[in-house]
Design an enzyme around this catalytic site. Structure first.
Site, PDB file in Angstrom:
ATOM      1  N   SER A  89       0.804  -1.221   0.000  1.00  0.00           N
ATOM      2  CA  SER A  89       0.000   0.000   0.000  1.00  0.00           C
ATOM      3  C   SER A  89       0.839   1.273   0.000  1.00  0.00           C
ATOM      4  O   SER A  89       1.596   1.515  -0.925  1.00  0.00           O
ATOM      5  CB  SER A  89      -0.933  -0.081   1.212  1.00  0.00           C
ATOM      6  OG  SER A  89      -1.746   1.025   1.309  1.00  0.00           O
ATOM      7  N   ASP A 303      -1.640   1.512  -3.626  1.00  0.00           N
ATOM      8  CA  ASP A 303      -2.431   0.412  -4.186  1.00  0.00           C
ATOM      9  C   ASP A 303      -3.871   0.843  -4.488  1.00  0.00           C
ATOM     10  O   ASP A 303      -4.743   0.007  -4.720  1.00  0.00           O
ATOM     11  CB  ASP A 303      -2.407  -0.828  -3.275  1.00  0.00           C
ATOM     12  CG  ASP A 303      -3.001  -0.550  -1.900  1.00  0.00           C
ATOM     13  OD1 ASP A 303      -3.080   0.633  -1.515  1.00  0.00           O
ATOM     14  OD2 ASP A 303      -3.378  -1.518  -1.219  1.00  0.00           O
ATOM     15  N   ASP A 305      -6.375   2.162  -2.758  1.00  0.00           N
ATOM     16  CA  ASP A 305      -7.565   1.948  -1.930  1.00  0.00           C
ATOM     17  C   ASP A 305      -7.851   3.139  -1.014  1.00  0.00           C
ATOM     18  O   ASP A 305      -8.771   3.103  -0.211  1.00  0.00           O
ATOM     19  CB  ASP A 305      -7.496   0.633  -1.125  1.00  0.00           C
ATOM     20  CG  ASP A 305      -6.321   0.554  -0.194  1.00  0.00           C
ATOM     21  OD1 ASP A 305      -5.524   1.513  -0.133  1.00  0.00           O
ATOM     22  OD2 ASP A 305      -6.176  -0.479   0.488  1.00  0.00           O
ATOM     23  N   GLU A 395     -11.932   5.896   7.041  1.00  0.00           N
ATOM     24  CA  GLU A 395     -10.851   6.291   7.925  1.00  0.00           C
ATOM     25  C   GLU A 395     -10.454   7.706   7.498  1.00  0.00           C
ATOM     26  O   GLU A 395     -10.607   8.077   6.329  1.00  0.00           O
ATOM     27  CB  GLU A 395      -9.659   5.353   7.765  1.00  0.00           C
ATOM     28  CG  GLU A 395      -9.974   3.931   8.194  1.00  0.00           C
ATOM     29  CD  GLU A 395      -8.741   3.027   8.198  1.00  0.00           C
ATOM     30  OE1 GLU A 395      -8.475   2.417   9.225  1.00  0.00           O
ATOM     31  OE2 GLU A 395      -8.041   2.952   7.168  1.00  0.00           O
ATOM     32  N   ALA A 396      -9.910   8.467   8.455  1.00  0.00           N
ATOM     33  CA  ALA A 396      -9.526   9.848   8.135  1.00  0.00           C
ATOM     34  C   ALA A 396      -8.530   9.873   6.973  1.00  0.00           C
ATOM     35  O   ALA A 396      -8.495  10.813   6.176  1.00  0.00           O
ATOM     36  CB  ALA A 396      -8.924  10.503   9.368  1.00  0.00           C
ATOM     37  N   ARG A 521      -1.267   4.391  19.938  1.00  0.00           N
ATOM     38  CA  ARG A 521      -1.494   2.957  19.699  1.00  0.00           C
ATOM     39  C   ARG A 521      -0.348   2.397  18.863  1.00  0.00           C
ATOM     40  O   ARG A 521       0.273   3.142  18.089  1.00  0.00           O
ATOM     41  CB  ARG A 521      -2.835   2.714  18.980  1.00  0.00           C
ATOM     42  CG  ARG A 521      -2.989   3.474  17.688  1.00  0.00           C
ATOM     43  CD  ARG A 521      -4.247   3.099  16.948  1.00  0.00           C
ATOM     44  NE  ARG A 521      -4.090   1.874  16.186  1.00  0.00           N
ATOM     45  CZ  ARG A 521      -3.501   1.814  14.996  1.00  0.00           C
ATOM     46  NH1 ARG A 521      -2.984   2.894  14.412  1.00  0.00           N
ATOM     47  NH2 ARG A 521      -3.421   0.666  14.363  1.00  0.00           N
ATOM     48  N   SER A 523       1.291   0.730  15.801  1.00  0.00           N
ATOM     49  CA  SER A 523       0.877   0.566  14.401  1.00  0.00           C
ATOM     50  C   SER A 523       0.782  -0.916  14.067  1.00  0.00           C
ATOM     51  O   SER A 523       1.533  -1.733  14.595  1.00  0.00           O
ATOM     52  CB  SER A 523       1.905   1.236  13.492  1.00  0.00           C
ATOM     53  OG  SER A 523       1.793   0.713  12.184  1.00  0.00           O
ATOM     54  N   GLY A 524      -0.148  -1.251  13.181  1.00  0.00           N
ATOM     55  CA  GLY A 524      -0.242  -2.627  12.713  1.00  0.00           C
ATOM     56  C   GLY A 524       0.514  -2.831  11.408  1.00  0.00           C
ATOM     57  O   GLY A 524       0.591  -3.943  10.904  1.00  0.00           O
TER      58      GLY A 524
HETATM   59  P1  NG1 Z   1      -1.600   1.317  11.221  1.00  0.00           P
HETATM   60  O1  NG1 Z   1      -0.193   1.268  10.724  1.00  0.00           O
HETATM   61  O2  NG1 Z   1      -2.058   0.116  11.994  1.00  0.00           O
HETATM   62  O3  NG1 Z   1      -1.897   2.613  11.885  1.00  0.00           O
HETATM   63  C1  NG1 Z   1      -2.448   2.124   8.812  1.00  0.00           C
HETATM   64  C2  NG1 Z   1      -3.566   3.120   8.894  1.00  0.00           C
HETATM   65  C3  NG1 Z   1      -4.876   2.372   8.951  1.00  0.00           C
HETATM   66  C4  NG1 Z   1      -5.039   1.422   7.772  1.00  0.00           C
HETATM   67  C5  NG1 Z   1      -3.794   0.556   7.632  1.00  0.00           C
HETATM   68  C6  NG1 Z   1      -3.792  -0.299   6.395  1.00  0.00           C
HETATM   69  C7  NG1 Z   1      -3.616   5.297  10.030  1.00  0.00           C
HETATM   70  C8  NG1 Z   1      -3.445   6.030  11.295  1.00  0.00           C
HETATM   71  N1  NG1 Z   1      -3.451   3.968  10.082  1.00  0.00           N
HETATM   72  O4  NG1 Z   1      -2.536   1.271   9.923  1.00  0.00           O
HETATM   73  O5  NG1 Z   1      -5.915   3.289   9.006  1.00  0.00           O
HETATM   74  O6  NG1 Z   1      -5.339   2.125   6.594  1.00  0.00           O
HETATM   75  O7  NG1 Z   1      -2.592   1.344   7.641  1.00  0.00           O
HETATM   76  O8  NG1 Z   1      -3.322   0.307   5.261  1.00  0.00           O
HETATM   77  O9  NG1 Z   1      -3.887   5.912   9.008  1.00  0.00           O
HETATM   78 ZN    ZN Z   2      -3.617   1.249   0.413  1.00  0.00          ZN
END
Ligand code: NG1
Ligand code: ZN
EC number: 5.4.2.3
Length: 567
Positions: A89, A303, A305, A395-396, A521, A523-524
């Site tokens: 992404s 990507d 989205d 999402e913002a 938080r 990040s994922g």
């Molecule tokens: P993480 O890295 O978990 O904050 C980010 C975006 C999510 C989501 C994912 C997937 C922010 C704050 N976080 O996640 O909203 O879009 O990437 O692409 O924008």
């Molecule tokens: Zn994306």
């Protein structure tokens, strides 16, 4: 070897997993042999995060192979086609990633995320055992056929990595269709088309273009017969896949909208100083786009989205229109149409903690629409949005779509046929909107067409749209810590539970400012902790964000350079 020579169900000496007919279902010997060619680097542990696995591309070969294996099992279990998308992404070009797409085009079920993590982290010698474990735990019917659809973004590493996915699929006897280059939402679309036996649309790129474009043309018929002059849009494609797909698609809707592509990948680097994530997080225009005063522009991410809009006013000031304002525009349009058809269909908006406080207030207090907050990550928003007849989620950062329940769709279709004049007109518009929105996931191309249609139909300029409400100044920062999992949160990620003392510290800092809010938080998708702050002025917001970053650094094991004041 004839079936008669085989042992009862279980492992046989050759390493096959046998079904009750004594026929091999998983050739675990072949898996082991192939897996050596996709060896896992020692000590590497990865987590299936917010959007699958993501890290440096050179560490992902084994993950890709194994996700090919997992997709086969998931396909057998669900008796449906499963998608695998190779992309990272908005991450830098050197990164890559992979995620699985479930039968209705939605994100992989949570229980399978755990299987994915287990499989990705299994040591080589444990791989057969883990595959068998997953099959047993998930009651996978190994006799089933498996079908996997694969797509990839334009990263230099993506072609090779998607070949590793294919290796995984084929070694377990799965069939596959490799679509090659696709936007992420196109891959989600393909999966749903295949599993709905074509009801959702034709499972080809052409089918996608046709479905969206004809809905757009139908929806905007009235707007464009009056000779509108605001029908040019500048699109920053982040040097990614969006450029290729939009270039292919634009002639399908060129009567209604002319798009000018920038950062189309012919020169620049993917996501570098451009794209939706850059624009949203730096709150400034991307490089490589020519902006003219008061003309609307938008940016996709790598990507395609996510989408955000923006413009320069006559004084050269930059105005960002993010996912929250997109959700507001769309919800107010939908609400008007719902009032017209007067059928009591419920409308709800779903956001995350990153939504600007002004947007939430506007939606609830001015528009009187119920708003819900979920954890970050589209799967959470998507599931919540499914609870309404019409669920708007964004999402913002610009990732979002609108979902219509089956009942709502049926009702709308019926009204579009049977009712009179105004009511029928509104129902017909809603009918086109259902087709125009990607019902599986946020989709920059689809969202762009919806927004352009609404602006044209309402005769709104970008400034009028922007003026719906004023964003509270906000700031996002990243803090590096030794282990981001030391932070755990609750209340849709708005409160920290661990480490002790961090939430109290944030509360004390927030109290110092007016209209303020802050949360942190892990990040994922990146190895960092995210800090978000909002307050009455940009200066106060930046101070708050800095102070909270420092608290994270001190209380959650910060590493490297201490956070600095000033941005
Ligand atoms: P993480 O890295 O978990 O904050 C980010 C975006 C999510 C989501 C994912 C997937 C922010 C704050 N976080 O996640 O909203 O879009 O990437 O692409 O924008
Ligand atoms: Zn994306």
């Amino acid at each position: 070897m004839s079936p008669d020579d085989l042992d009862p169900p279980g492992f046989c000496p050759q390493g096959f997993w046998l079904n009750e007919r004594g026929l091999p279902d998983m050739d675990l010997d072949a898996v082991t042999k192939q897996s050596v060619l996709h060896a896992k680097p020692d000590g590497l542990i990865l987590q299936y995060g917010t959007a699958g696995f993501r890290t440096k591309a050179e560490h992902l070969d084994h993950v890709m192979f194994r996700m090919g294996l997992l997709a086969v099992l998931r396909s057998k279990q669900t008796k449906s086609a499963i998608g695998v998308m190779v992309t990272a992404s908005h991450n830098p070009e050197e990164d890559n990633g992979v995620k699985l797409v479930d039968p209705l085009g939605e994100m992989l079920a949570a229980s399978w995320e755990e299987h994915a993590t287990c499989l990705a982290n299994a040591e080589e010698e444990h791989l057969p055992r883990v595959l068998v474990d997953i099959s047993e735990k998930a009651a996978v019917d190994l006799h089933q056929d498996a079908f996997v659809v694969i797509g990839r973004d334009t990263r230099p590493s993506s072609e090779r990595l998607s070949q590793s996915v294919i290796d995984g699929v084929t070694v377990l006897g799965g069939q596959f269709h490799d679509y090659g280059l696709l936007t992420t939402p196109q891959l989600h679309y393909m999966v749903f088309c295949r599993n709905s036996k074509g009801q959702y649309g034709k499972a080809t790129v052409e089918g996608y273009y046709q479905k969206l474009s004809s809905a757009f043309v139908e929806l905007t018929k009235q707007a464009f017969c009056s000779g509108d002059d605001r029908r040019t849009l500048r699109v920053d494609c982040a040097n990614g896949i969006g450029a290729l797909k939009l270039a292919e698609m634009r002639h399908y809707f060129s009567q209604g909208l002319s798009v000018q592509l920038f950062n189309d990948g012919t020169k620049g680097k993917l996501n570098h100083l451009c794209g939706a994530d850059f624009v949203k997080s730096h709150q400034k225009p991307p490089q490589g786009i020519e902006m003219r005063a008061n003309e609307r522009c938008c940016s996709f991410d790598g990507d395609a989205d996510r989408i955000v809009y923006y413009y320069h006013d006559a004084d050269g000031q930059f105005h960002l229109i993010d996912g929250d304002k997109i959700a507001t525009l769309i919800s107010s349009f939908l609400k008007e149409l719902l009032l017209e058809i007067g059928d009591g269909l419920s409308l709800g908006v779903v956001q995350t903690a990153y939504a600007n406080g002004s947007s939430t207030r506007y939606l609830e207090e001015v528009m009187k629409v119920p708003v819900y907050c979920t954890k970050t990550g589209v799967k959470h928003l998507h599931h919540k949005a499914q609870e309404f007849d019409i669920g708007v989620y964004f999402e913002a950062n610009g990732h979002g779509t609108v979902l219509f329940s089956k009942a709502a769709e049926t009702k709308i279709k019926q009204l579009a046929k049977e009712s009179e004049d105004e009511k029928r007109k509104a129902a017909k518009m809603l009918e086109s909107i259902i087709d125009l929105f990607n019902q599986t996931i946020g989709d920059a191309i689809s969202d762009m067409l919806v927004i352009e249609a609404i602006l044209a139909l309402k005769g709104l300029t970008v400034q009028q749209w922007d003026a719906l409400y004023t964003d509270l100044p906000n700031r996002q920062l990243k803090v590096k810590v030794a282990d981001r999992q030391v932070i755990s949160t609750t209340d849709a990620e708005r409160q920290v539970v661990k480490p002790p003392g961090l939430q109290e510290a944030i509360n004390d800092l927030v109290k110092k400012y007016r209209l303020s809010r802050a949360f942190v938080r892990p990040s994922g998708t990146e190895d960092i902790v995210r800090v978000y702050a909002e307050a009455d002025s940009q200066e106060n917001t930046d101070s708050l964000a800095y102070e909270v970053s420092l608290a994270v650094f001190q209380l959650a094991g910060g590493i490297g350079e201490r956070p600095q004041r000033g941005f």
